[in-house]
Design a protein around this motif. Structure first.
Motif, short mmCIF file in Angstrom:
data_model
loop_
_atom_site.label_atom_id
_atom_site.label_comp_id
_atom_site.label_asym_id
_atom_site.label_seq_id
_atom_site.Cartn_x
_atom_site.Cartn_y
_atom_site.Cartn_z
N ARG A 132 0.82 -1.21 0.00
CA ARG A 132 0.00 0.00 0.00
C ARG A 132 0.86 1.27 0.00
N PRO A 133 0.67 2.13 -0.99
CA PRO A 133 1.39 3.41 -0.98
C PRO A 133 1.15 4.20 0.30
N SER A 134 -0.07 4.16 0.81
CA SER A 134 -0.41 4.94 2.00
C SER A 134 0.29 4.43 3.25
N MET A 135 0.85 3.23 3.18
CA MET A 135 1.54 2.66 4.34
C MET A 135 3.06 2.70 4.18
N GLY A 136 3.52 3.49 3.21
CA GLY A 136 4.94 3.72 3.07
C GLY A 136 5.70 2.68 2.26
N TRP A 137 5.00 1.86 1.47
CA TRP A 137 5.68 0.83 0.68
C TRP A 137 6.29 1.40 -0.59
N GLY A 138 5.91 2.60 -0.98
CA GLY A 138 6.43 3.20 -2.20
C GLY A 138 5.31 3.85 -2.98
N THR A 139 5.65 4.42 -4.12
CA THR A 139 4.64 5.03 -4.98
C THR A 139 3.91 3.93 -5.75
N THR A 140 2.79 4.29 -6.35
CA THR A 140 2.05 3.34 -7.16
C THR A 140 2.94 2.77 -8.27
N ARG A 141 3.67 3.62 -8.92
CA ARG A 141 4.55 3.17 -10.02
C ARG A 141 5.62 2.22 -9.50
N GLN A 142 6.19 2.52 -8.37
CA GLN A 142 7.22 1.65 -7.81
C GLN A 142 6.66 0.28 -7.44
N ILE A 143 5.54 0.26 -6.77
CA ILE A 143 4.96 -1.00 -6.30
C ILE A 143 4.55 -1.89 -7.48
N LEU A 144 4.17 -1.28 -8.58
CA LEU A 144 3.78 -2.06 -9.75
C LEU A 144 4.99 -2.54 -10.57
N ASP A 145 6.18 -2.25 -10.09
CA ASP A 145 7.41 -2.80 -10.68
C ASP A 145 7.77 -4.05 -9.87
N PRO A 146 7.68 -5.26 -10.47
CA PRO A 146 7.94 -6.49 -9.71
C PRO A 146 9.32 -6.53 -9.05
N VAL A 147 10.33 -5.95 -9.70
CA VAL A 147 11.66 -5.94 -9.11
C VAL A 147 11.65 -5.11 -7.83
N TYR A 148 11.02 -3.95 -7.88
CA TYR A 148 10.95 -3.09 -6.69
C TYR A 148 10.13 -3.73 -5.58
N SER A 149 8.94 -4.21 -5.92
CA SER A 149 8.05 -4.74 -4.88
C SER A 149 8.64 -5.98 -4.21
N ALA A 150 9.30 -6.84 -4.99
CA ALA A 150 9.95 -8.00 -4.41
C ALA A 150 11.08 -7.56 -3.48
N GLY A 151 11.84 -6.55 -3.92
CA GLY A 151 12.92 -6.04 -3.09
C GLY A 151 12.43 -5.49 -1.76
N LYS A 152 11.29 -4.79 -1.77
CA LYS A 152 10.73 -4.26 -0.53
C LYS A 152 10.26 -5.39 0.38
N PHE A 153 9.71 -6.45 -0.20
CA PHE A 153 9.28 -7.58 0.62
C PHE A 153 10.49 -8.19 1.33
N TYR A 154 11.57 -8.46 0.57
CA TYR A 154 12.76 -9.06 1.17
C TYR A 154 13.39 -8.13 2.21
N GLU A 155 13.34 -6.84 1.95
CA GLU A 155 13.89 -5.86 2.88
C GLU A 155 13.21 -5.99 4.24
N HIS A 156 11.88 -6.11 4.23
CA HIS A 156 11.14 -6.25 5.48
C HIS A 156 11.31 -7.64 6.09
N LEU A 157 11.39 -8.67 5.23
CA LEU A 157 11.56 -10.03 5.74
C LEU A 157 12.91 -10.16 6.45
N ALA A 158 13.94 -9.54 5.91
CA ALA A 158 15.27 -9.63 6.52
C ALA A 158 15.29 -9.03 7.92
N ASP A 159 14.35 -8.14 8.21
CA ASP A 159 14.29 -7.51 9.53
C ASP A 159 13.55 -8.37 10.56
#
Length: 321
Positions: free
Chosen positions: A122-149
């Motif tokens: 969700r963009p409103s929850m700080g995951w990125g812009t709509t355009r960023q989240i709809l980029d699979p490379v970006y969205s996967a990277g954000k998931f791993y970033e949070h998982l690593a924590d």
């Protein structure tokens, strides 16, 4: 006497019904196998990943998982982003199972409230812009970033690890996707050689090796391919016929364990990525480790073409032009 005859008749009738039911099941099975074979033979788009097999694999040797080319392409991206970040196979399994639940591995532009993309971020929850989240490379990277924590995520049940990242209202739903995600992760990280095969739509028109090169670099990073040379517009090697073949060197970072095994795993990761992207990028042939996948013969899966190949050299990706 009449009752005895009636019982005998009823018994014969029951056996007849059971025989008919058994025949119906058999015919249905034959029809299913025929349809599946025909769909592979005629090139109906689709992908299947099979278990690595072997007595020590810990997996049902007959297990398989089917998905569409679009799902396979997204799954391959999710896996590649994880390995580029140095995440273990377990992390890739968690990410794939999460995306299966959240979006069915489809990069959708809608969801609950402002949720978007493969992981319904969700963009409103700080995951990125709509355009960023709809980029699979970006969205996967954000998931791993949070998982690593998440402390000790690799030892947690998959549902708990995924929930620590997603904060879903239905945390138990991730569990049902673990078997399929496990098979996919084994293939897409390269641990299970020749485990993924796809048929393509065989759409008319030429492929573009430059686009293949761009997607490789975007997903795996600049170091995945040698610098562009005079060999071709995309740094590709032009081969006999109206086509071009990218030769992707298989390299691994220094580390523990067998270097040959690590290179072979990397090679199969790249080879499976190319097959998963074949429908989207119009890839017609992928070769590695003495085996080859051909779009025109995809129903046969990976075919042996060489002997004594250690699987540590290059991955060949052919695009017809």
């Amino acid at each position: 006497m009449t009752e005895t005859v009636s019982n005998a008749s009823a018994s014969r009738f029951g056996r007849l019904l059971r025989a008919i039911a058994g025949l119906s099941v058999l015919l249905a099975l034959v029809a299913y196998v025929f349809v599946r074979y025909e769909s592979w033979e005629t090139g109906t788009p689709g992908c299947v990943v099979r278990a690595a097999g072997g007595p020590d694999s810990g997996t049902d040797p007959d297990a398989s998982f089917e998905l569409t080319p679009e799902m396979a392409a997204n799954a391959a991206t999710i896996s590649a982003v994880g390995t580029v970040r140095g995440m273990p196979e377990r992390a890739v399994t968690i990410a794939l199972a999460t995306a299966m639940q959240e979006s069915m591995l489809l990069n959708i532009s809608y969801g609950d409230r402002d949720s978007l993309g493969l992981f319904q971020q969700r963009p409103s929850m700080g995951w990125g812009t709509t355009r960023q989240i709809l980029d699979p490379v970006y969205s996967a990277g954000k998931f791993y970033e949070h998982l690593a924590d998440v402390p000790g995520y690799s030892r947690l049940p998959l549902t708990e690890a995924a929930q620590r990242v997603q904060r879903s209202g239905y945390p138990r739903a991730y569990a049902k996707h673990e078997p399929g995600a496990t098979l996919l992760a084994a293939a897409l990280t390269g641990r299970a050689p020749a485990a993924l095969t796809c048929t393509t739509g065989r759409q008319p028109g030429a492929g573009d090796p430059a686009k293949v090169r761009t997607e490789l670099v975007r997903t795996f990073g600049e170091g995945v391919l040698p610098a562009v040379t005079g060999a071709g517009r995309a740094g590709a090697r032009h081969t006999a016929g109206a086509g071009a073949e990218l030769r992707v060197p298989v390299t691994v970072a220094p580390g523990g364990g067998s270097r040959a095994a690590a290179k072979a795993r990397r090679g199969w990761e790249l080879a499976h990525w190319a097959v998963a992207q074949a429908d989207l990028l119009r890839i017609t042939q992928v070769s590695y480790g003495g085996r080859v996948w051909n779009a025109d013969e995809a129903y046969e899966g990976w075919q042996q073409v060489g002997r004594g190949v250690d699987g540590t050299g290059e991955v060949g990706i052919r695009v017809d032009q």
